[in-house]
Scaffold this motif. Structure first.
Motif, PDB file in Angstrom:
ATOM      1  N   GLY A 187       3.690   0.476   2.900  1.00 25.41           N
ATOM      2  CA  GLY A 187       3.609  -0.650   3.814  1.00 25.41           C
ATOM      3  C   GLY A 187       3.381  -1.926   3.031  1.00 25.41           C
ATOM      4  O   GLY A 187       2.670  -1.924   2.022  1.00 25.41           O
ATOM      5  N   ALA A 188       4.007  -3.016   3.480  1.00 24.56           N
ATOM      6  CA  ALA A 188       3.809  -4.300   2.805  1.00 24.56           C
ATOM      7  C   ALA A 188       3.432  -5.352   3.836  1.00 24.56           C
ATOM      8  O   ALA A 188       4.016  -5.420   4.920  1.00 24.56           O
ATOM      9  CB  ALA A 188       5.080  -4.714   2.080  1.00 24.56           C
ATOM     10  N   HIS A 189       2.435  -6.159   3.521  1.00 28.73           N
ATOM     11  CA  HIS A 189       1.992  -7.211   4.433  1.00 28.73           C
ATOM     12  C   HIS A 189       1.113  -8.172   3.651  1.00 28.73           C
ATOM     13  O   HIS A 189       0.519  -7.785   2.641  1.00 28.73           O
ATOM     14  CB  HIS A 189       1.193  -6.584   5.595  1.00 28.73           C
ATOM     15  N   SER A 190       0.994  -9.414   4.118  1.00 27.23           N
ATOM     16  CA  SER A 190       0.105 -10.333   3.404  1.00 27.23           C
ATOM     17  C   SER A 190      -1.363  -9.992   3.667  1.00 27.23           C
ATOM     18  O   SER A 190      -2.248 -10.456   2.954  1.00 27.23           O
ATOM     19  CB  SER A 190       0.431 -11.786   3.766  1.00 27.23           C
ATOM     20  N   ASP A 191      -1.621  -9.163   4.704  1.00 23.17           N
ATOM     21  CA  ASP A 191      -2.974  -8.685   4.943  1.00 23.17           C
ATOM     22  C   ASP A 191      -3.061  -7.221   4.506  1.00 23.17           C
ATOM     23  O   ASP A 191      -2.288  -6.382   4.964  1.00 23.17           O
ATOM     24  CB  ASP A 191      -3.304  -8.806   6.436  1.00 23.17           C
ATOM     25  N   ILE A 192      -4.000  -6.934   3.625  1.00 26.08           N
ATOM     26  CA  ILE A 192      -4.051  -5.619   3.000  1.00 26.08           C
ATOM     27  C   ILE A 192      -4.408  -4.508   4.007  1.00 26.08           C
ATOM     28  O   ILE A 192      -3.967  -3.366   3.865  1.00 26.08           O
ATOM     29  CB  ILE A 192      -5.034  -5.660   1.783  1.00 26.08           C
ATOM     30  N   ILE A 193      -5.182  -4.839   5.053  1.00 26.84           N
ATOM     31  CA  ILE A 193      -5.525  -3.824   6.065  1.00 26.84           C
ATOM     32  C   ILE A 193      -4.282  -3.478   6.894  1.00 26.84           C
ATOM     33  O   ILE A 193      -4.009  -2.315   7.192  1.00 26.84           O
ATOM     34  CB  ILE A 193      -6.657  -4.317   7.003  1.00 26.84           C
ATOM     35  N   VAL A 197       0.850  -1.184   0.000  1.00 26.85           N
ATOM     36  CA  VAL A 197       0.000   0.000   0.000  1.00 26.85           C
ATOM     37  C   VAL A 197       0.886   1.233   0.000  1.00 26.85           C
ATOM     38  O   VAL A 197       1.879   1.301   0.727  1.00 26.85           O
ATOM     39  CB  VAL A 197      -0.938   0.004   1.225  1.00 26.85           C
ATOM     40  N   SER A 198       0.537   2.194  -0.849  1.00 26.34           N
ATOM     41  CA  SER A 198       1.227   3.479  -0.855  1.00 26.34           C
ATOM     42  C   SER A 198       0.205   4.563  -0.567  1.00 26.34           C
ATOM     43  O   SER A 198      -0.918   4.500  -1.059  1.00 26.34           O
ATOM     44  CB  SER A 198       1.855   3.762  -2.216  1.00 26.34           C
ATOM     45  N   CYS A 199       0.580   5.530   0.242  1.00 21.15           N
ATOM     46  CA  CYS A 199      -0.317   6.652   0.456  1.00 21.15           C
ATOM     47  C   CYS A 199       0.496   7.941   0.476  1.00 21.15           C
ATOM     48  O   CYS A 199       1.720   7.905   0.643  1.00 21.15           O
ATOM     49  CB  CYS A 199      -1.111   6.491   1.752  1.00 21.15           C
ATOM     50  N   MET A 200      -0.173   9.038   0.235  1.00 17.22           N
ATOM     51  CA  MET A 200       0.514  10.320   0.262  1.00 17.22           C
ATOM     52  C   MET A 200      -0.261  11.273   1.167  1.00 17.22           C
ATOM     53  O   MET A 200      -1.480  11.424   1.026  1.00 17.22           O
ATOM     54  CB  MET A 200       0.622  10.879  -1.148  1.00 17.22           C
ATOM     55  N   LEU A 201       0.451  11.876   2.130  1.00 14.83           N
ATOM     56  CA  LEU A 201      -0.178  12.787   3.088  1.00 14.83           C
ATOM     57  C   LEU A 201       0.355  14.196   2.879  1.00 14.83           C
ATOM     58  O   LEU A 201       1.518  14.376   2.525  1.00 14.83           O
ATOM     59  CB  LEU A 201       0.168  12.398   4.523  1.00 14.83           C
TER      60      LEU A 201
END
Ligand code: ZN
Length: 523
Positions: free
Chosen positions: A488-494, A473-477
């Motif tokens: 962030g990287a994880h096998s769970d998307i949340i 997931v990529s986000c921009m603030l």
């Protein structure tokens, strides 16, 4: 300064690769790297055998100063330098930041175009000439490797610029860079500018001429090659072509163009091309900006032949349609690497092959996470491993840390999230509801962080195939005019979403502590 630092005049005819991923590249929105990430990229640049690493802009912030110092300690082969304006404080800070480098250098710049003189610098031509000469002379008392850049060279008056170049050469500059700062040049005219300067500047034959291009018109690589054909012997570039606006000259493209068309160009770089693909993947993971599939050299499709007629040709004889071999740029023939039975040794070996220094990460933790991932997935790909370890890099030095996340959601109820975080060592828990699970999670995290930035972008990508793939997931603030990206990287998307937000908040905090130079400063 030491002999090793001197640029030999008889060093042979080759194109020096000046990598500015850590400076110009990092100035692009969302490409901010922390110190550990910069060190990891620098180590990979050394493996690539680039000639010069521009490690940062030491005077711009304490964070940049520290990054330059750390890069100097991490590598020994390439020259490491800092960007510097012509001010006394900048020059001194830059020199101080590289004083422990095996091969230190400095890169001094000032604009020479009328438009920059009038609207940005508010200086006369004489002022600029004096400032440039003064700064180069000051640096020359301490260091041998001095590069001077005439910012916005491609829009400058050639006659005036020739005068500036002549003076800085007399003051001790060894490399003269003529940047196309705005990405405005066309190959013929950019090449002609180098020919003119080499003909008209006294002392031109004693220095190395350098090209620095931006890709606003998609011509950065073409312009760089035009400069080479007109005598330039240094190219400034970045991995994956990252950089301000449309980016800088792409290192992999220009290096492979020189190699593939040596027949015509007659010169090459000294880059170890087999390290190109690992470098591209490492950077993509570190900054969380995926490489587009159609990107030359390193994109997923760069060597893929879908059309039946091409495939037939490639199978019969590779050179029918392939001008380069994938092995040449380090693309592994077998992407399947590790799995459940891979031990610690195999894991560390693979990390080294991927350009990651095991000493720079929490290896125990990374290995434990790798094993956990092996349990969840049948096969673990390179990109999965890079995602895991870049997650490690991201967390180093963080003030905010995600401890626990509980979510509940069904089609009938409002989604709820309960988040526990460690803030400067103390644990705090908050709960929130939201329009979806991600929304609820973000609201709970922001409650704990105590700020309310604008979420400008949010995107999810599966790193490798299958529903058990790692999600990134990529986000921009944005807050108070500062924009940061989080990944962030994880096998769970949340979980990946929560990690990305926490990562962005940490970056926002780190940035807020130090004054920033305007992002568009520099050649
Ligand atoms: Zn630039």
């Amino acid at each position: 300064m030491a002999d090793a630092n001197r640029i030999p005049s008889d060093s042979g005819d080759y194109v020096r690769i000046f990598d500015t991923t850590l400076r110009d590249g990092e100035q692009s929105p969302g490409a901010t790297m922390n110190v550990e990430e910069k060190v990891a990229v620098a180590r990979q640049l050394e493996r690539l055998n680039v000639d010069i690493i521009e490690a940062g802009f030491a005077a711009s912030s304490p964070g940049d100063f520290e990054s330059v110092q750390r890069v100097c300690q991490a590598v020994t082969k390439p020259v490491v330098l800092s960007l510097s304006r012509t001010r006394e404080q900048d020059v001194d800070q830059s020199l101080k930041s590289v004083d422990k480098a095996a091969r230190p250098g400095i890169h001094i710049f000032i604009a020479t175009s009328e438009i920059h003189l009038k609207y940005k610098l508010n200086m006369t031509r004489e002022d600029v000439l004096d400032a440039a000469t003064w700064a180069v002379a000051r640096a020359s008392k301490h260091v041998d490797h001095i590069e001077f850049s005439a910012e916005d060279a491609s829009r400058s008056d050639w006659e005036y610029m020739a005068k500036v170049c002549a003076e800085v050469i007399r003051a001790g500059a060894k490399i003269i860079n003529l940047p196309d700062t705005t990405g405005h040049a066309i190959p013929e005219e950019y090449g002609a500018m180098f020919a003119y300067m080499r003909e008209h500047v006294p002392g031109a034959d004693k220095v190395i001429w350098s090209a620095h291009c931006h890709n606003d018109l998609g011509l950065a690589v073409a312009n760089s090659l035009a400069a080479i054909r007109n005598g330039a012997r240094q190219i400034e570039c970045t991995i994956n072509g990252i950089g301000e606006r449309a980016g800088n000259t792409s290192m992999e493209e220009v290096v492979m163009a020189l190699r593939t068309r040596r027949d015509l160009l007659g010169v090459e770089s000294r880059v170890n091309t087999r390290q190109i693909y690992p470098a591209s993947r490492l950077l993509a993971q570190v900054i969380g900006q995926p490489v587009p599939p159609n990107k030359p050299i390193v994109g997923d499709n760069a060597f893929a032949h879908e059309a039946g007629i091409h495939q037939d040709g490639v199978l019969k004889y590779k050179l029918t349609y392939e001008i380069m071999k994938p092995e040449e740029v380090g693309i592994p023939s077998n992407k399947l690497v590790l799995g459940k039975h891979s031990g610690r040794h195999a894991f560390i070996n693979r990390l080294a092959e991927l350009g990651v220094d095991a000493a720079a990460i929490d290896l125990e933790k990374a290995f434990a996470e790798f094993k956990a991932l092996c349990d969840k997935k049948k096969v673990v790909y390179d990109d999965d491993i890079l995602a895991l370890v870049s997650e490690e890099f991201r967390r180093l030095g963080d003030q905010l840390e995600l401890v626990d996340l509980e979510v509940s959601s069904s089609s009938k109820e409002t989604p709820q999230a309960r988040v526990t975080m460690r803030v400067n060592g103390a644990e705090r828990t908050e709960a929130s509801s939201g329009d979806g699970i991600v929304d609820a999670t973000y609201k709970a995290i922001l409650k704990i962080a105590g700020i309310n930035p604008v979420l400008e972008r949010y995107s999810v990508k599966a790193i490798t195939g299958g529903t058990d793939a790692l999600g990134e997931v990529s986000c921009m603030l944005r807050e108070d005019g500062i924009t940061v990206a989080g990944h962030g990287a994880h096998s769970d998307i949340i979980m990946a979403s929560a990690l990305a937000l926490v990562n962005a908040l940490n970056r926002l905090r780190a940035r807020g502590r130090t004054p920033q130079v305007r992002a568009s400063d520099g050649p």
